[in-house]
Write an enzyme that holds these catalytic residues in place. Structure first.
Site, PDB file in Angstrom:
ATOM      1  N   ALA A 179       0.798  -1.217   0.000  1.00 54.38           N
ATOM      2  CA  ALA A 179       0.000   0.000   0.000  1.00 54.38           C
ATOM      3  C   ALA A 179       0.833   1.271   0.000  1.00 54.38           C
ATOM      4  O   ALA A 179       0.509   2.238  -0.700  1.00 54.38           O
ATOM      5  CB  ALA A 179      -0.940  -0.018   1.210  1.00 54.38           C
ATOM      6  N   ARG A 180       1.879   1.308   0.788  1.00 50.88           N
ATOM      7  CA  ARG A 180       2.631   2.553   0.986  1.00 50.88           C
ATOM      8  C   ARG A 180       3.568   2.880  -0.164  1.00 50.88           C
ATOM      9  O   ARG A 180       4.163   3.957  -0.205  1.00 50.88           O
ATOM     10  CB  ARG A 180       3.430   2.460   2.278  1.00 50.88           C
ATOM     11  CG  ARG A 180       4.472   1.353   2.298  1.00 50.88           C
ATOM     12  CD  ARG A 180       4.972   1.134   3.702  1.00 50.88           C
ATOM     13  NE  ARG A 180       5.901   0.007   3.796  1.00 50.88           N
ATOM     14  CZ  ARG A 180       6.242  -0.586   4.926  1.00 50.88           C
ATOM     15  NH1 ARG A 180       5.710  -0.170   6.066  1.00 50.88           N
ATOM     16  NH2 ARG A 180       7.107  -1.578   4.939  1.00 50.88           N
ATOM     17  N   GLU A 222      12.344  -3.265  -7.837  1.00 49.75           N
ATOM     18  CA  GLU A 222      12.282  -2.394  -6.654  1.00 49.75           C
ATOM     19  C   GLU A 222      12.834  -1.025  -7.031  1.00 49.75           C
ATOM     20  O   GLU A 222      14.029  -0.877  -7.321  1.00 49.75           O
ATOM     21  CB  GLU A 222      13.097  -2.995  -5.504  1.00 49.75           C
ATOM     22  CG  GLU A 222      12.580  -4.328  -4.987  1.00 49.75           C
ATOM     23  CD  GLU A 222      11.465  -4.171  -3.970  1.00 49.75           C
ATOM     24  OE1 GLU A 222      11.125  -3.011  -3.630  1.00 49.75           O
ATOM     25  OE2 GLU A 222      10.942  -5.203  -3.506  1.00 49.75           O
TER      26      GLU A 222
END
Length: 424
Positions: free
Chosen positions: A184-185, A383
């Site tokens: 989510a973040r 990432e």
């Protein structure tokens, strides 16, 4: 990176704090050196077991870890660091204050830049705005763009994919499957994925080769409930998991530990309050089921699966559940390095490319392993770089730079996939 795992027990702490309604005022973010390996070994579960409700660890690279520490735990934490002769510095003195500032800035930008049919890079957009954007693209480009509702989140939000083609009507092309927003973040993930959507649709001429024999299927936000939850308050900004209750005290499951491939083995937790809680069973989360079904529906044509996360400057490939390379690791490495090399040449940013367990840590039950095992010959977790004082929150001023840089890497990987896996 492996020594950062010695801190992993701390990751239970902030989940507990969320559940109890605590806020981030007075929290500090420490950067702790991992260079002293013997000292790092001293910071294990037995050392921190009395304080494991007060920490969360954000691993950045093999040199240092960022650790978020509750105000009540800071004196003992400093004693622990000093006792183990660990080098450290305070990255932020008051995380709560910074998050309030961050929230206020995003609210101002939302008012300054309301959605008007296009998504730029001036600010972060909501799940509803992203859905509206891809719906608008489909209306504007009916021969090249199709939006499909593929499921619902736990709280009832519609999860939608966009399929982008060159409009020639040929069926059974190869497929590149992309998703964002698992955690989510990690706001920069949907932002990067949406930028790619815009490029493929509205800058078609520059990317025609990527669409000649390939369709792109993209799910911009997997964890829609969690993503929306992080936008309602400074106190929820660092939420990671889904929003389905997991116990009487805690909410949420890590959707990227919820896949039924070596589920709940290494790198996952059975504790409902853990940030890496794998869930009560594999595919307990409707969001993970949606991704599973997409993977299986496309596996016979799928050539690359890419899931976009943050943070860390990594292009990671299987296996994530075990410290072993798959038989075809050289193919994975070749494609991943094409992306990393392109980014370095364009911007100077360095990405590490390699096996998840070797570069970072074990993560069983993740979507990239699942897609690879299901038949996608190329499967990556990308990432993106850290940003902001908490690393998961690049300021809006950095969005444009980061998403454009990310797209350079994605294009280079896609070009290599098109070359390696031509349409039969």
């Amino acid at each position: 990176m492996k020594y950062i795992l010695l801190f992993a027990v701390c990751s239970y702490g902030i989940a507990l704090s969320y559940a109890k309604g605590n806020f981030y005022d007075g929290f500090k973010m420490y950067e702790v050196s991992m260079m002293n390996r013997s000292a790092a070994r001293g910071l294990d579960y037995s050392t921190l077991s009395n304080n494991n409700s007060y920490y969360e660890v954000f691993s950045r690279n093999g040199v240092a870890a960022h650790i978020l520490v509750h105000p009540d735990a800071q004196p003992d934490f400093l004693k622990l660091l000093n006792a183990n002769t660990m080098n450290y510095k305070i990255v932020h003195n008051d995380v709560g204050l910074w998050l309030k500032h961050d929230f206020e800035m995003n609210q101002k930008l939302r008012n300054l830049y309301p959605y008007q049919g296009k998504l730029g890079t001036e600010r972060y957009y909501s799940h509803a705005e992203i859905n509206q954007f891809i719906e608008d693209l489909a209306k504007q480009n009916p021969t090249r763009v199709e939006v499909k509702t593929v499921g619902k989140s736990f709280e009832g939000r519609w999860l939608k994919t966009i399929r982008i083609t060159n409009g020639d009507g040929r069926a059974n092309k190869n497929v590149i499957l992309v998703d964002g927003g698992f955690h989510a973040r990690e706001w920069i993930s949907p932002a990067a994925v949406v930028y790619g959507i815009n490029e493929l649709v509205n800058n078609y001429e520059a990317h025609a080769q990527l669409l000649q024999d390939y369709d792109w299927v993209i799910l911009p936000v997997v964890n829609a409930d969690g993503y929306e939850y992080t936008q309602i308050s400074p106190d929820t900004r660092m939420w990671r998991k889904t929003r389905q209750p997991s116990s009487a005290d805690c909410i949420g499951i890590d959707p990227n530990r919820n896949f039924d491939f070596h589920w709940n083995e290494t790198g996952a937790s059975s504790d409902p309050c853990s940030q890496t809680y794998a869930g009560p069973k594999a595919f307990s989360e409707p969001e993970a089921i949606v991704v599973r079904d997409l993977i299986h529906s496309l596996a016979d044509r799928g050539k690359m699966y890419l899931t976009v996360h943050s943070y860390g400057n990594y292009i990671l490939y299987p296996w994530g559940y075990i410290d072993l390379l798959p038989d075809t690791w050289e193919d994975l490495d070749e494609v991943g390095r094409a992306g990393g090399d392109a980014i370095k040449a364009a911007t100077g940013t360095i990405y590490q490319v390699g096996c998840s367990t070797q570069l970072m840590y074990p993560a069983a039950g993740a979507s990239d392993d699942y897609a690879f095992n299901a038949g996608f010959p190329i499967s990556f977790t990308m990432e993106l770089p850290a940003g902001g004082d908490n690393n998961f929150d690049p300021p809006p001023a950095d969005i444009d730079r980061l998403v454009k840089e990310t797209w350079v890497g994605i294009v280079a990987m896609a070009q290599k996939v098109v070359e390696k896996y031509p349409l039969n």
